[in-house]
Design an enzyme around this catalytic site. Structure first.
Site, mmCIF file in Angstrom:
data_model
loop_
_atom_site.group_PDB
_atom_site.id
_atom_site.type_symbol
_atom_site.label_atom_id
_atom_site.label_comp_id
_atom_site.label_asym_id
_atom_site.label_seq_id
_atom_site.Cartn_x
_atom_site.Cartn_y
_atom_site.Cartn_z
ATOM 1 N N ASP A 118 0.824 -1.209 0.000
ATOM 2 C CA ASP A 118 0.000 0.000 0.000
ATOM 3 C C ASP A 118 0.862 1.265 0.000
ATOM 4 O OD1 ASP A 118 -3.119 -0.942 0.951
ATOM 5 O OD2 ASP A 118 -1.470 -2.324 1.334
ATOM 6 N N TYR B 99 -2.037 3.939 -6.234
ATOM 7 C CA TYR B 99 -3.260 4.627 -5.826
ATOM 8 C C TYR B 99 -3.701 5.638 -6.894
ATOM 9 C CZ TYR B 99 -3.561 2.646 -1.155
ATOM 10 O OH TYR B 99 -3.710 1.769 -0.103
ATOM 11 N N ASN C 233 -6.733 -3.937 -4.486
ATOM 12 C CA ASN C 233 -8.014 -3.418 -4.970
ATOM 13 C C ASN C 233 -7.855 -2.122 -5.773
ATOM 14 O OD1 ASN C 233 -7.333 -2.699 -2.129
ATOM 15 N ND2 ASN C 233 -9.014 -1.226 -2.373
ATOM 16 N N HIS D 28 -2.776 -9.595 -1.226
ATOM 17 C CA HIS D 28 -3.149 -8.249 -0.773
ATOM 18 C C HIS D 28 -4.106 -8.270 0.411
ATOM 19 C CE1 HIS D 28 -3.601 -3.966 -0.862
ATOM 20 N NE2 HIS D 28 -4.916 -4.065 -0.984
ATOM 21 N N HIS E 159 -11.628 -3.277 6.906
ATOM 22 C CA HIS E 159 -11.678 -4.344 5.894
ATOM 23 C C HIS E 159 -12.059 -5.700 6.489
ATOM 24 C CE1 HIS E 159 -10.285 -1.661 2.822
ATOM 25 N NE2 HIS E 159 -9.181 -1.380 3.480
ATOM 26 N N HIS F 204 -3.448 -4.147 2.376
ATOM 27 C CA HIS F 204 -4.859 -3.745 2.417
ATOM 28 C C HIS F 204 -5.246 -2.987 3.682
ATOM 29 C CE1 HIS F 204 -8.769 -3.716 0.696
ATOM 30 N NE2 HIS F 204 -9.308 -4.670 1.428
ATOM 31 N N VAL F 205 -4.974 -3.552 4.844
ATOM 32 C CA VAL F 205 -5.233 -2.864 6.110
ATOM 33 C C VAL F 205 -4.061 -1.939 6.388
ATOM 34 C CG1 VAL F 205 -5.595 -3.123 8.591
ATOM 35 C CG2 VAL F 205 -6.601 -4.773 6.992
ATOM 36 N N HIS F 206 -4.337 -0.659 6.592
ATOM 37 C CA HIS F 206 -3.272 0.338 6.677
ATOM 38 C C HIS F 206 -2.689 0.397 8.086
ATOM 39 C CE1 HIS F 206 -5.455 2.355 3.081
ATOM 40 N NE2 HIS F 206 -4.810 1.255 2.740
#
Length: 428
Positions: A148, A178, A208, A293, A303, A332-334
């Site tokens: 990410d 992004y 995603n 991801h 998420h 995915h999870v920040h």
């Protein structure tokens, strides 16, 4: 006003400190602005930009770059600076996305190459001379792991820390640019990462934010990603750039899975994964790693309940467990989180260690809320930007360290030593 300020600060402390866990109190950094790298309009239209490299098979490297004009795909290379006696030709392509048309994307595979060797190279007929170092032929191997990224000043800080780590290759667990359908941001991202991605192989997965499908406007998924970041799927028997595998340093097999393509038991990806894992000889290849991801385990409130996490885990977890996968890296999870060895939601000494590393610097900010109390299977978690370093020492031991971005300094904040499951008698 002073009293009100003190009350607010106290409230923040009460919220933040429990999320950090044991140790010295740490003030989580605020968001930072976008960091966009514009094109240099003064350069020759044949000038290569967005240069990045990736592994191809045992002894080759893919060189990818863009130019404004349609120029031949050719790379000259050699082991001495200014002495580029070897050459290879490749392919070019471009793509359209709504009113956007990409520059010419060049794709050249060079080799065979010697392991642990610095090579100098030039893309096309103009531009600077670049260099890269091939991974070693044997362990130890140093791997940088991130997810990410996006394009913010935190991304820039993370990249600077990675560049100082003397890594051999980078694993990127999805969500690269992004761009989110605004295609010039793909170009900016390529320029941003070029100083690192042109010097060490970057092996990427989809997230995603790579999907970029828009009803009636652009109906194809992953157009930008597949056009720009060609991974060695063909060499691993995969039919899709969204999932593949590779081996490196005669001891590490890496499987990259696609969270946003079909993963059911009747899917091409499932069948490929089953066959790929079945080919790994753990006596010759003691380490087995997986990158994807959407994380399969997560105690953060972000998420949760997504099919790409839960249903994919239900479909494929048994395959990874039976193959004795050592570690699974997700994004995915920040935030950052490291789990125990797990299978079917419970601690299992023969299961993989699960690590969430979706904290590379994205513009959406950190995911700061977790389940409380902390489940026993979660060993360390913190919502901060950073990256991971994996030092595969030998066939029995590897060392994992998570480095937090602390006021632009890389601070080692979590670490663990893992033993290869291939060497554990109770797991074989």
């Amino acid at each position: 006003m002073a009293v009100r300020t003190c009350v607010i600060l106290l409230a923040l402390v009460l919220v933040i400190v429990p999320l950090i866990g044991p140790g010295v109190a740490y003030e989580r950094p605020p968001a930072r602005k976008m960091y966009v790298v514009p094109a240099d309009d003064n350069k020759d239209p044949n000038h290569p930009e967005q240069v990045h490299i990736s592994l191809v098979g045992a002894d080759k490297m893919r060189i990818s770059w863009l130019t404004k004009d349609d120029t031949p795909a050719e790379v000259r290379y050699g082991t001495e600076k200014g002495q580029l006696g070897s050459s290879a030709a490749g392919t070019t392509r471009s793509y359209k996305y709504s009113i956007y048309k990409s520059g010419t994307i060049h794709d050249v595979v060079i080799g065979p190459l010697n392991a642990g060797t610095v090579y100098y190279y030039r893309c096309g007929s103009s531009g600077p001379e670049f260099s890269f170092k091939t991974p070693p032929s044997q362990l130890p191997l140093r791997i940088a792991v991130a997810g990410d990224f996006g394009q913010t000043e935190w991304t820039k800080s993370t990249l600077e820390h990675i560049s100082e780590s003397n890594y051999d290759l980078l694993l990127l667990a999805g969500d690269l640019s992004y761009a989110d359908r605004y295609q010039p941001l793909w170009d900016s991202f390529g320029r941003l990462v070029e100083p690192l991605a042109s010097r060490r192989p970057w092996m990427t997965s989809i997230g995603n934010h790579e999907v970029e499908k828009v009803v009636f406007i652009h109906t194809e998924k992953f157009t930008s990603y597949n056009s720009r970041w060609h991974m060695p799927f063909e060499e691993s028997g995969s039919t899709s750039n969204l999932y593949y595998s590779f081996e490196v340093a005669a001891g590490v097999h890496v499987v990259v899975l696609g969270s946003y393509t079909d993963f059911g038991s009747d899917s091409e990806q499932y069948k490929w994964l089953e066959a790929d894992l079945g080919k790994v000889d753990r006596k010759r290849t003691p380490w087995l790693l997986v990158v994807l991801h959407a994380p399969w385990y997560n105690t953060n409130t972000a998420h949760r309940g997504e099919s790409e996490s839960d249903d994919m885990r239900d479909s494929m977890e048994e395959l990874l467990y039976k193959a004795r996968v050592d570690a699974v890296f997700g994004g995915h999870v920040h935030a950052y989180e490291r789990f125990d060895r797990i299978y079917k939601g419970k601690t299992d000494k023969c299961g993989p260690v699960y690590i969430t590393i979706g904290d590379g610097g994205n513009r959406e900010g950190l995911a700061t809320e977790y389940d409380e109390p902390k489940p026993d299977i979660s060993l360390f978690r913190e919502a901060s930007f950073g990256h991971g370093q994996l030092n595969v020492v030998n066939g029995q031991r590897m060392e994992w360290t998570w480095h937090r971005n602390d006021d632009d300094q890389s601070v080692a904040s979590d670490s663990v030593t893992l033993k290869s499951l291939a060497t554990e008698p109770d797991c074989n």
